[in-house]
Design an enzyme around this catalytic site. Structure first.
Site, PDB file in Angstrom:
ATOM      1  N   GLY A  10       0.826  -1.215   0.000  1.00 47.05           N
ATOM      2  CA  GLY A  10       0.000   0.000   0.000  1.00 47.05           C
ATOM      3  C   GLY A  10       0.852   1.253   0.000  1.00 47.05           C
ATOM      4  O   GLY A  10       0.569   2.213   0.721  1.00 47.05           O
ATOM      5  N   TYR A 157     -15.069  -2.974   9.925  1.00 47.14           N
ATOM      6  CA  TYR A 157     -13.709  -2.397   9.873  1.00 47.14           C
ATOM      7  C   TYR A 157     -13.014  -2.631  11.224  1.00 47.14           C
ATOM      8  O   TYR A 157     -11.863  -3.079  11.263  1.00 47.14           O
ATOM      9  CB  TYR A 157     -13.753  -0.903   9.535  1.00 47.14           C
ATOM     10  CG  TYR A 157     -12.369  -0.277   9.518  1.00 47.14           C
ATOM     11  CD1 TYR A 157     -11.435  -0.641   8.549  1.00 47.14           C
ATOM     12  CD2 TYR A 157     -11.978   0.650  10.483  1.00 47.14           C
ATOM     13  CE1 TYR A 157     -10.146  -0.097   8.543  1.00 47.14           C
ATOM     14  CE2 TYR A 157     -10.706   1.203  10.485  1.00 47.14           C
ATOM     15  CZ  TYR A 157      -9.796   0.829   9.506  1.00 47.14           C
ATOM     16  OH  TYR A 157      -8.515   1.369   9.513  1.00 47.14           O
ATOM     17  N   LYS A 161      -9.555  -4.867  12.202  1.00 44.78           N
ATOM     18  CA  LYS A 161      -8.380  -4.312  12.885  1.00 44.78           C
ATOM     19  C   LYS A 161      -8.164  -4.988  14.250  1.00 44.78           C
ATOM     20  O   LYS A 161      -7.027  -5.099  14.705  1.00 44.78           O
ATOM     21  CB  LYS A 161      -8.496  -2.793  12.997  1.00 44.78           C
ATOM     22  CG  LYS A 161      -8.394  -2.083  11.629  1.00 44.78           C
ATOM     23  CD  LYS A 161      -7.049  -2.346  10.940  1.00 44.78           C
ATOM     24  CE  LYS A 161      -6.851  -1.513   9.684  1.00 44.78           C
ATOM     25  NZ  LYS A 161      -5.533  -1.709   9.055  1.00 44.78           N
ATOM     26  N   PRO A 187      -2.914   3.736  14.619  1.00 47.94           N
ATOM     27  CA  PRO A 187      -3.196   5.178  14.579  1.00 47.94           C
ATOM     28  C   PRO A 187      -4.680   5.499  14.774  1.00 47.94           C
ATOM     29  O   PRO A 187      -5.557   4.694  14.455  1.00 47.94           O
ATOM     30  CB  PRO A 187      -2.784   5.587  13.150  1.00 47.94           C
ATOM     31  CG  PRO A 187      -2.116   4.392  12.535  1.00 47.94           C
ATOM     32  CD  PRO A 187      -2.635   3.190  13.275  1.00 47.94           C
TER      33      PRO A 187
HETATM   34  P1  NDP Z   1      -4.840   5.408   1.883  1.00 49.46           P
HETATM   35  O1  NDP Z   1      -6.156   5.114   1.263  1.00 49.46           O
HETATM   36  O2  NDP Z   1      -4.208   6.729   1.618  1.00 49.46           O
HETATM   37  O3  NDP Z   1      -3.792   4.254   1.500  1.00 49.46           O
HETATM   38  C1  NDP Z   1      -4.165   2.900   1.476  1.00 49.46           C
HETATM   39  C2  NDP Z   1      -3.123   2.129   0.676  1.00 49.46           C
HETATM   40  O4  NDP Z   1      -3.505   0.750   0.664  1.00 49.46           O
HETATM   41  C3  NDP Z   1      -3.050   2.591  -0.759  1.00 49.46           C
HETATM   42  O5  NDP Z   1      -1.701   2.655  -1.151  1.00 49.46           O
HETATM   43  C4  NDP Z   1      -3.773   1.487  -1.524  1.00 49.46           C
HETATM   44  O6  NDP Z   1      -3.200   1.361  -2.813  1.00 49.46           O
HETATM   45  C5  NDP Z   1      -3.435   0.281  -0.667  1.00 49.46           C
HETATM   46  N1  NDP Z   1      -4.353  -0.837  -0.893  1.00 49.46           N
HETATM   47  C6  NDP Z   1      -5.686  -0.893  -0.657  1.00 49.46           C
HETATM   48  N2  NDP Z   1      -6.182  -2.074  -1.039  1.00 49.46           N
HETATM   49  C7  NDP Z   1      -5.119  -2.792  -1.517  1.00 49.46           C
HETATM   50  C8  NDP Z   1      -4.985  -4.087  -2.075  1.00 49.46           C
HETATM   51  N3  NDP Z   1      -6.038  -4.905  -2.202  1.00 49.46           N
HETATM   52  N4  NDP Z   1      -3.757  -4.499  -2.467  1.00 49.46           N
HETATM   53  C9  NDP Z   1      -2.697  -3.688  -2.332  1.00 49.46           C
HETATM   54  N5  NDP Z   1      -2.755  -2.443  -1.831  1.00 49.46           N
HETATM   55  C10 NDP Z   1      -3.966  -2.007  -1.429  1.00 49.46           C
HETATM   56  O7  NDP Z   1      -5.048   5.198   3.453  1.00 49.46           O
HETATM   57  P2  NDP Z   1      -4.018   5.181   4.680  1.00 49.46           P
HETATM   58  O8  NDP Z   1      -2.651   5.507   4.254  1.00 49.46           O
HETATM   59  O9  NDP Z   1      -4.643   5.988   5.737  1.00 49.46           O
HETATM   60  O10 NDP Z   1      -4.127   3.650   5.106  1.00 49.46           O
HETATM   61  C11 NDP Z   1      -3.009   2.822   5.320  1.00 49.46           C
HETATM   62  C12 NDP Z   1      -3.317   1.860   6.452  1.00 49.46           C
HETATM   63  O11 NDP Z   1      -3.500   2.606   7.663  1.00 49.46           O
HETATM   64  C13 NDP Z   1      -4.601   1.035   6.289  1.00 49.46           C
HETATM   65  O12 NDP Z   1      -4.339  -0.283   6.727  1.00 49.46           O
HETATM   66  C14 NDP Z   1      -5.590   1.725   7.215  1.00 49.46           C
HETATM   67  O13 NDP Z   1      -6.586   0.845   7.669  1.00 49.46           O
HETATM   68  C15 NDP Z   1      -4.659   2.158   8.325  1.00 49.46           C
HETATM   69  N6  NDP Z   1      -5.152   3.219   9.173  1.00 49.46           N
HETATM   70  C16 NDP Z   1      -5.508   4.432   8.661  1.00 49.46           C
HETATM   71  C17 NDP Z   1      -5.969   5.438   9.490  1.00 49.46           C
HETATM   72  C18 NDP Z   1      -6.434   6.747   8.974  1.00 49.46           C
HETATM   73  O14 NDP Z   1      -7.135   7.459   9.726  1.00 49.46           O
HETATM   74  N7  NDP Z   1      -6.078   7.152   7.773  1.00 49.46           N
HETATM   75  C19 NDP Z   1      -6.025   5.236  10.942  1.00 49.46           C
HETATM   76  C20 NDP Z   1      -5.639   3.924  11.379  1.00 49.46           C
HETATM   77  C21 NDP Z   1      -5.199   2.972  10.526  1.00 49.46           C
HETATM   78  P3  NDP Z   1      -3.978   1.019  -4.162  1.00 49.46           P
HETATM   79  O15 NDP Z   1      -5.338   1.633  -4.064  1.00 49.46           O
HETATM   80  O16 NDP Z   1      -3.097   1.637  -5.216  1.00 49.46           O
HETATM   81  O17 NDP Z   1      -3.979  -0.456  -4.189  1.00 49.46           O
HETATM   82  C1  8X3 Z   2      -8.936   4.525  11.054  1.00 52.89           C
HETATM   83  C2  8X3 Z   2      -9.213   5.069  12.391  1.00 52.89           C
HETATM   84  O1  8X3 Z   2     -10.960   6.173  13.806  1.00 52.89           O
HETATM   85  O2  8X3 Z   2     -10.545   7.109  11.603  1.00 52.89           O
HETATM   86  O3  8X3 Z   2      -8.378   3.257  11.189  1.00 52.89           O
HETATM   87  O4  8X3 Z   2     -11.713   4.993  11.797  1.00 52.89           O
HETATM   88  S1  8X3 Z   2     -10.689   5.869  12.387  1.00 52.89           S
END
Ligand code: NDP
Ligand code: 8X3
Length: 258
Positions: A10, A157, A161, A187
């Site tokens: 990702g 979701y 997690k 996070p």
């Molecule tokens: P983004 O949507 O900006 O990034 C998500 C990344 O995951 C992208 O690069 C996307 O790439 C990739 N991705 C999604 N599905 C797939 C797949 N099937 N295969 C390969 N890559 C995949 O979100 P974040 O950076 O915020 O998210 C990153 C992680 O952090 C996630 O696991 C999310 O649950 C977690 N997280 C995020 C929070 C937030 O508030 N933003 C808080 C807590 C946790 P592409 O679409 O090109 O495949």
């Molecule tokens: C994402 C955290 O609280 O924005 O994993 O859903 S929250």
């Protein structure tokens, strides 16, 4: 290859993208994967254009972590010198939708479970044996505050997690004897493409999530990953929960009046 190697899933956006920049700055060579090739190319361009990251060698590959066959093919096609992965950042993940479970969209459930849980396990299952054989390595799983506390309408979701949290603990238990470190990073609200994806491209709705408070940014999490991987080898940071100051619990954000 003389530099340590990090595989980031990702890496085309958000936390994964920022982590690639941070680890490149720290001297890692990178294997970066995601589904969108144009966005991986943008990452490569950004890394090359910054003198602090330009020296990093980067191998990029389009990969959907939901497909076990794609994960296997990706690893098999990885040149031998790239297979010695020191750090795996299991970051690929997403939320889809926000509704009561009894109104839930089962396609959304499948996508979240397949990506956040099964995808993470497919990649870990593929990479861990090499770490075991080398007697070292570090797996970092990106969980969430949603894997520590549930919030209204978060149900599936949150479930994925919570699963990441349990799997992280199991991996640590089973890999410690092999010299492999395992860390969970959890996070709270980080402004990335996360909410745009959750709300199916509705940018206005996504923007509202981050209104009226200082949310985390992707670099905050990348910074923590940089810290975790740079501890002395005998130190394992088990678990980090990283929140915006204004989000004391998952489901409550203190917003300033506009
Ligand atoms: P983004 O949507 O900006 O990034 C998500 C990344 O995951 C992208 O690069 C996307 O790439 C990739 N991705 C999604 N599905 C797939 C797949 N099937 N295969 C390969 N890559 C995949 O979100 P974040 O950076 O915020 O998210 C990153 C992680 O952090 C996630 O696991 C999310 O649950 C977690 N997280 C995020 C929070 C937030 O508030 N933003 C808080 C807590 C946790 P592409 O679409 O090109 O495949
Ligand atoms: C994402 C955290 O609280 O924005 O994993 O859903 S929250």
């Amino acid at each position: 290859m003389s530099q340590p190697i990090a595989l980031i899933t990702g890496a085309s956006s958000g936390i994964g993208f920022a982590t690639a920049q941070t680890l490149a700055r720290m001297g890692y060579d990178l294997v970066v994967v995601a589904r969108r090739s144009d966005r991986l190319q943008s990452l490569l361009d950004v890394l090359k254009s910054d003198p602090e990251t330009a020296k990093s060698q980067v191998y990029s590959s389009v990969l959907d972590v939901r497909s076990l066959q794609q994960v296997k093919d990706f690893y098999q096609n990885l040149p031998a010198s790239w297979k010695n992965i020191d750090v795996l950042v299991n970051n690929a993940g997403l939320a889809k939708g926000l509704s009561k479970f009894y109104d839930g969209d089962t396609d959304h459930w499948d996508q979240m479970i397949d990506t956040n849980v099964k995808g993470l396990m497919y990649v870990s299952r593929t990479v861990a044996p090499g770490m075991i054989a080398r007697g070292k390595g570090h797996i970092i799983n990106i969980g969430s505050i949603a894997g520590k506390e549930v919030y209204d309408n978060g149900n599936v979701y949150c479930g994925t997690k919570f699963a990441v949290d349990a799997l992280t603990k199991s991996m640590r238990l089973e890999l410690a004897v092999h010299g492999v470190r395992v860390t969970g990073i959890h996070p709270g609200a980080v402004e990335t493409e996360f909410s745009i994806v959750r709300f199916d491209g509705d940018e206005q709705r996504a923007q509202k999530v981050y209104e009226g408070f200082d949310n985390l940014i992707a670099e905050d999490i990348a910074d923590a990953i940089g810290y975790v991987v740079s501890r002395k080898p005998h130190v394992n940071i088990n678990d980090l929960v990283i929140m915006p100051q204004a989000q004391a619990v998952a489901g409550m954000i203190i917003r300033k009046e506009s």
